[in-house]
Design a protein around this motif. Structure first.
Motif: not given
Length: 141
Positions: A35-39
């Motif tokens: 469940g990890i999102t990012g840039v």
């Protein structure tokens, strides 16, 4: 509870392309199931990464990042509880900051170079928001 974490570090290896590819492959296989999102933003010498997700998952990943030998001088720039994700469209988006127009960096920095170790976290998040608004982030999933 959702959190957003921003950190920066300095690259160890001068072959940054291989390091970035490795990070992106690992992120895109690990992050969805956690469940990890990012840039991930980078130049030839520095990394800057935003991670969003559940507090336990983000903290565990950051703990792993601190032990990663591909970089040094890891510094936590911002950590906050959030009500919604900003980067929910990316398991891990990517921006090569070296290829950006220097005027974009000058809006947020004294020099047209990314130096996240000397910049406030909120300023860097504003820069990343602008990168998102100008479609500079690649790797949408």
């Amino acid at each position: 509870m959702l959190v957003r974490l921003l950190y920066a570090s300095r690259a160890i290896d001068t072959n940054i392309c291989d390091t970035v590819q490795s990070i992106m492959l690992t992120s895109r296989s690990h992050n969805p199931q956690n469940g990890i999102t990012g840039v991930l933003c980078h130049t030839d010498t520095v990394f800057m990464q935003v991670l969003e997700g559940g507090r336990d998952a983000v903290n565990q990943l950051y703990s792993h990042i601190l032990k990663d030998t591909r970089h040094r001088d890891v510094i936590l720039l911002d950590y906050e509880e959030i009500t919604e994700r900003r980067y929910g469209g990316w398991t891990m988006g990517q921006v090569n900051m070296s290829k950006l127009n220097p005027s974009m960096l000058l809006k947020y920095s004294p020099l047209p170079v990314l130096n996240p170790h000397d910049m406030p976290g909120k300023m860097l998040l504003a820069l990343i928001d602008e990168l998102m608004a100008t479609a500079s982030i690649i790797g949408r999933s």
